[in-house]
Design an enzyme around this catalytic site. Structure first.
Site, short mmCIF file in Angstrom:
data_model
loop_
_atom_site.label_atom_id
_atom_site.label_comp_id
_atom_site.label_asym_id
_atom_site.label_seq_id
_atom_site.Cartn_x
_atom_site.Cartn_y
_atom_site.Cartn_z
N LEU A 45 34.56 34.88 41.39
CA LEU A 45 35.42 35.97 41.83
C LEU A 45 35.91 36.74 40.61
O LEU A 45 35.73 36.30 39.47
CB LEU A 45 36.61 35.42 42.63
CG LEU A 45 36.25 34.60 43.87
CD1 LEU A 45 37.52 34.01 44.49
CD2 LEU A 45 35.49 35.45 44.88
N SER A 46 36.55 37.88 40.84
CA SER A 46 37.05 38.66 39.70
C SER A 46 37.93 37.79 38.82
O SER A 46 37.84 37.84 37.59
CB SER A 46 37.82 39.88 40.20
OG SER A 46 36.98 40.77 40.87
N GLU A 47 38.83 37.02 39.44
CA GLU A 47 39.66 36.08 38.69
C GLU A 47 39.92 34.82 39.50
O GLU A 47 39.91 34.84 40.74
CB GLU A 47 41.02 36.69 38.30
CG GLU A 47 40.98 37.64 37.13
CD GLU A 47 40.98 39.09 37.55
OE1 GLU A 47 40.79 39.96 36.68
OE2 GLU A 47 41.13 39.36 38.76
N THR A 48 40.14 33.74 38.77
CA THR A 48 40.60 32.47 39.32
C THR A 48 41.81 32.05 38.51
O THR A 48 41.81 32.16 37.28
CB THR A 48 39.50 31.39 39.21
OG1 THR A 48 38.37 31.78 40.00
CG2 THR A 48 40.00 30.04 39.67
N HIS A 77 46.45 41.19 40.08
CA HIS A 77 46.15 40.58 41.37
C HIS A 77 46.23 39.05 41.32
O HIS A 77 46.67 38.42 42.28
CB HIS A 77 44.82 41.13 41.94
CG HIS A 77 43.68 40.18 42.01
ND1 HIS A 77 42.81 39.97 40.96
CD2 HIS A 77 43.23 39.42 43.04
CE1 HIS A 77 41.88 39.10 41.35
NE2 HIS A 77 42.11 38.75 42.59
#
Length: 303
Positions: A45-48, A77
């Site tokens: 994902l874009s970030e974890t 986010h």
């Protein structure tokens, strides 16, 4: 064998499968940096985010944020989504967060996040940028053109040239002339490798302003060197954007608020609420927030 709980949540989303998905991994104190990076790459994902015990017990948690390829000092986010997940869990355990305010220890500093509620309970969160707005060097329109595959005529230069700005995470901000240009933009990884290394800026943030539309600002963000060809919603980018727009405004004192859409062109429509306060010609505070929708929960097994 190590078992870790995780949740995923759609951030800055009005409904499930919109917005920007985030994975939140709980109880990550025993993980190494290499393991966190591998898990983030696995989620892709874009970030974890990884939740750890805080160094200062007065704070809520220590949070580490990873893209599929690198750790970030701050991102919007992940803070909004992590706060939503932790506050929702605390509510279910009948231990609500005091004053609906959380403090996360991050590489960029201590980040304050406020829980957002409506009559149905917790619906999202709002994060204050950990650093004051900084406006740095500019980038030639021709370079931006190469980065996003647009002719230089598509770049709006009347208010500002492409410029690096940050409120905790730097981006190259470029205003485009119209919505058609924004839709046509495509990231060129080779150009990013040549002109925009990760240590210079996290990515390229493109936006258009259409006052008669709702939302009046639409944006896209490309960060291929972080493993993010396009981001559905970029809190750290939008919180710096609202600060930049306040900075460019001729009024020395103002509170600027905006609804910003992102992710539409990639099928993940997102809605962000951003605010900047300016006093005596200096942007003193910026915030970004939005709604969250839970999607998944489960257990991650490390062998």
């Amino acid at each position: 064998m190590t078992l870790l709980r995780f949740n995923t949540v759609d951030v800055f989303a009005e409904h499930q499968f919109g917005g920007n998905p985030l994975a939140v991994v709980h109880g990550a104190d025993t993980l190494t940096t290499e393991q966190m990076q591998s898990i983030a790459a696995e989620f892709n994902l874009s970030e974890t985010t990884f939740v750890l015990r805080p160094a200062d017990p007065a704070n809520t948690a220590r949070i580490r944020i990873f893209t599929p390829r690198a750790e970030l000092p701050f991102a919007g986010h992940p803070n909004v989504g992590t706060a939503y997940v932790l506050a929702s869990e605390a509510e279910r355990r009948k231990r609500p967060i005091l004053d609906d305010t959380m403090k996360f220890e991050e590489l960029s500093g201590v980040v304050a996040v406020n829980v957002l509620r409506n009559g149905a309970g917790i619906v999202g969160a709002q994060v204050a940028a950990p650093q004051q707005l900084s406006v740095g060097s500019g980038l030639a329109p021709g370079i931006v053109s190469a980065l996003c595959g647009l002719p230089t005529a598509s770049i709006e230069q009347s208010r500002h040239l492409p410029v690096i700005a940050s409120a905790g995470n730097p981006f190259v901000f470029t205003q485009l002339r119209d919505r058609a240009a924004l839709s046509a933009a495509t990231p060129n990884q080779a150009a990013f490798e040549q002109h925009l290394p990760r240590e210079l800026a996290a990515g390229l943030f493109l936006y258009v302003r259409e006052p008669t539309s709702d939302p009046p600002i639409q944006a896209r963000m490309f960060a291929p060197l972080h493993g993010i060809p396009e981001d559905p919603a970029t809190g750290s980018g939008n919180v710096a954007l609202i600060g930049l727009l306040a900075h460019l405004n001729s009024k020395p004192d103002l509170v600027l608020k905006a609804r910003i859409g992102q992710g539409v062109d990639m099928g993940r429509p997102s809605l962000l609420q951003a605010m900047a306060a300016k006093r005596n010609g200096v942007v003193t505070a910026t915030q970004v927030g939005g709604r969250c929708v839970p999607v998944m929960s489960g257990t991650l097994t490390l062998r």
